[in-house]
Design an enzyme around this catalytic site. Sequence first.
Site, PDB file in Angstrom:
ATOM      1  N   CYS A 157       0.835  -1.202   0.000  1.00  0.00           N
ATOM      2  CA  CYS A 157       0.000   0.000   0.000  1.00  0.00           C
ATOM      3  C   CYS A 157       0.877   1.261   0.000  1.00  0.00           C
ATOM      4  O   CYS A 157       2.002   1.256  -0.498  1.00  0.00           O
ATOM      5  CB  CYS A 157      -0.983  -0.022   1.168  1.00  0.00           C
ATOM      6  SG  CYS A 157      -2.398   1.087   0.935  1.00  0.00           S
ATOM      7  N   ASP A 165      -3.514   2.018   9.665  1.00  0.00           N
ATOM      8  CA  ASP A 165      -4.655   2.912   9.786  1.00  0.00           C
ATOM      9  C   ASP A 165      -4.939   3.166  11.256  1.00  0.00           C
ATOM     10  O   ASP A 165      -5.278   4.268  11.656  1.00  0.00           O
ATOM     11  CB  ASP A 165      -5.878   2.308   9.099  1.00  0.00           C
ATOM     12  CG  ASP A 165      -6.946   3.339   8.835  1.00  0.00           C
ATOM     13  OD1 ASP A 165      -6.748   4.158   7.920  1.00  0.00           O
ATOM     14  OD2 ASP A 165      -7.944   3.355   9.566  1.00  0.00           O
TER      15      ASP A 165
END
Length: 317
Positions: free
Chosen positions: A131, A200
Amino acid sequence: MGDHDIHPSVTEIAEDIAEMEIRGAATIADATARALAEQAAGSDAATPEAFESELRDAARRLLDTRPTAVSLPNSLRYVLQRTEGETVEELRESAVAGAREFRDRLDSAQTDLGSIGANRLRDGDTVLFHCHSTDVMACIRAAREQGKSIDAIVKETRPRRQGHITAKQLRELGVSVTLIVDGAAGRYLGDADHVFVGADSVTADGSVVNKIGTRQLAVTARERDTPIVVAAQTLKLDPTTLTGQTVEIEMREESEVLSEGDRAEIGDITVENPAFDVTPPRYVDAIVTERGQFPPESIVFLMRELFGEQASQPWEE
């Protein structure tokens, strides 16, 4: 009190966060603080009560955009807890000052984290990336500034291919990049000295909530004895998990995975598109923050130091 009292900048930023035009935890947190500052500066509330109500309405509007982005409520919490005063003007000034202070701290936090993360890297290391994370990029940037040569293996990270962003930024730092499809990670882990991922959010037990595919990568990395490092500012620590609250995983639109044409051709199927997964602490070697690096099992002590035993929800008060 309704949406008509919410500043247009708040609505615009909320929509950009929801549509992932604004992405990445630090970027989301910065935009959130900026939105609250603009709400405060632009409010024409007649009373302190009305001003505070409008600010909470704006906070809830922003909060609704990304349910798992813990940096967002942490940003709101920081600004709202510093909004104090007896008059509208005092409240306005303290809210704007709180947002400015938060954004300044955000800038220095990432730089400090990058310096700490870079210390794990040696000259000539190969790093595998999943990512895109601005915290991870800060580590690589600091390593390059130290004169270290780094090679990169970058997973494309479907369905939105955030790996392309990582690849582009690594090239801008002078890093040699090999881009691979997600399913090829196991083949290339033997070539990697480290796996670096962002987060996150990080829960009180040291579990890491990150882009879907992180857990699968971490399990395979452990089997191959490739250390996995999580770069996460303290902004990513989720204080609600201190009291046992479970993490909600955001499900995104099926259109990111399957086009209308493909759906028509395939027939009646269910498509699920979870944005994140949860990696247990036993698969993580270290969590690097601006306050130092920690084994995941120790993150609870840092969380208690920062937030106390449980976090307030000032947008509900």
